[in-house]
Write a protein that holds these residues in place. Structure first.
Motif, mmCIF file in Angstrom:
data_model
loop_
_atom_site.group_PDB
_atom_site.id
_atom_site.type_symbol
_atom_site.label_atom_id
_atom_site.label_comp_id
_atom_site.label_asym_id
_atom_site.label_seq_id
_atom_site.Cartn_x
_atom_site.Cartn_y
_atom_site.Cartn_z
ATOM 1 N N UNK A 17 0.846 -1.199 0.000
ATOM 2 C CA UNK A 17 0.000 0.000 0.000
ATOM 3 C C UNK A 17 0.879 1.245 0.000
ATOM 4 N N UNK A 18 1.951 1.204 0.786
ATOM 5 C CA UNK A 18 2.870 2.339 0.871
ATOM 6 C C UNK A 18 3.459 2.669 -0.495
ATOM 7 N N UNK A 19 3.827 1.633 -1.246
ATOM 8 C CA UNK A 19 4.420 1.834 -2.569
ATOM 9 C C UNK A 19 3.421 2.479 -3.528
ATOM 10 N N UNK A 20 2.144 2.123 -3.383
ATOM 11 C CA UNK A 20 1.114 2.697 -4.244
ATOM 12 C C UNK A 20 0.826 4.148 -3.883
ATOM 13 N N UNK A 21 0.873 4.457 -2.595
ATOM 14 C CA UNK A 21 0.493 5.780 -2.112
ATOM 15 C C UNK A 21 1.611 6.798 -2.111
ATOM 16 N N UNK A 22 2.845 6.334 -1.979
ATOM 17 C CA UNK A 22 3.961 7.232 -1.730
ATOM 18 C C UNK A 22 4.084 8.375 -2.750
ATOM 19 N N UNK A 23 3.931 8.138 -4.038
ATOM 20 C CA UNK A 23 4.048 9.260 -4.990
ATOM 21 C C UNK A 23 3.050 10.370 -4.741
ATOM 22 N N UNK A 24 1.896 9.996 -4.148
ATOM 23 C CA UNK A 24 0.845 11.002 -3.909
ATOM 24 C C UNK A 24 0.659 11.287 -2.418
ATOM 25 N N UNK A 25 1.596 10.830 -1.605
ATOM 26 C CA UNK A 25 1.475 10.978 -0.154
ATOM 27 C C UNK A 25 1.833 12.407 0.264
#
Length: 204
Positions: free
Chosen positions: A193-201
């Motif tokens: 989940x972190x990998x999916x969210x990180x660019x938009x975190x």
């Protein structure tokens, strides 16, 4: 001994077509009073004779967890052609009708439109010639539900991640502690989940 009052019109076989109406009680000395009844969910069951009992709209709605107005709407939309009515036009639901209504509610919860549910009920009424079509309908709906479940799981994964995020921030007293956190510092189940969210975190 006095039996409890009957809340629904009861058809009694072999009793000269007599009925017992709402508000009346069965006395032990009467012919009907000699029949043993048990009450469950507002219905009375004749243990000795296995009588088929009926439910009112209100009782049926309570059993399946909907408002009475919902059942009236279903009737208006043609979803309840199987429900019998009394001579006065009152809907009389039987156990088999309750089972059908539970299927309707199940399909509705999957997102199936009422018109498609009606199509299914029409196929049931047509008999065994529609078995293949009914199977295909449920297989299609199963696939739709499985897709919904995958989407919901993805949503839950994000919520789990944000719960962890704020629990960690709460312990530190600031979200700054998570500013430069790396993937390896997260619990294993949250890394994807972190990998999916990180660019938009960027929304903390």
């Amino acid at each position: 001994m006095t039996f409890p009052p009957i809340s629904a019109i009861i058809k009694v076989s072999n009793v000269s077509k007599k009925t017992v109406s709402k508000g009346k009680s069965l006395q032990a000395g009467s012919l009907l009073g000699k029949i043993l009844f048990t009450k469950r969910f507002g219905k009375f069951t004749d243990i000795k004779r296995g009588m088929i009992m009926t439910y009112t709209v209100g009782e049926t709605a309570k059993l399946i967890g909907v408002a009475p107005s919902t059942l009236r709407y279903y009737d208006k939309e043609g979803l309840l052609p199987f429900v019998e009515r009394s001579g006065g036009g009152v809907r009389m639901f039987k156990d088999v009708d309750i089972e059908c209504l539970n299927i309707i509610e199940c399909l509705k919860k999957t997102g199936m439109p009422l018109k498609d549910i009606k199509t299914f009920l029409d196929m049931v009424a047509q008999g065994d010639s529609t078995i293949d079509a009914r199977l295909a309908l449920f297989q299609k709906q199963r696939a739709a539900v499985e897709a919904q479940m995958r989407e919901l799981q993805n949503t839950l994964d994000v919520i789990d991640y944000k719960c962890w995020y704020y629990e960690t921030a709460k312990k530190a007293g600031t979200t700054e502690v998570l500013k430069d956190i790396g993937e390896q510092e997260l619990p294993q189940n949250l890394r994807s989940v972190f990998k999916k969210l990180k660019p938009a975190e960027v929304v903390k």
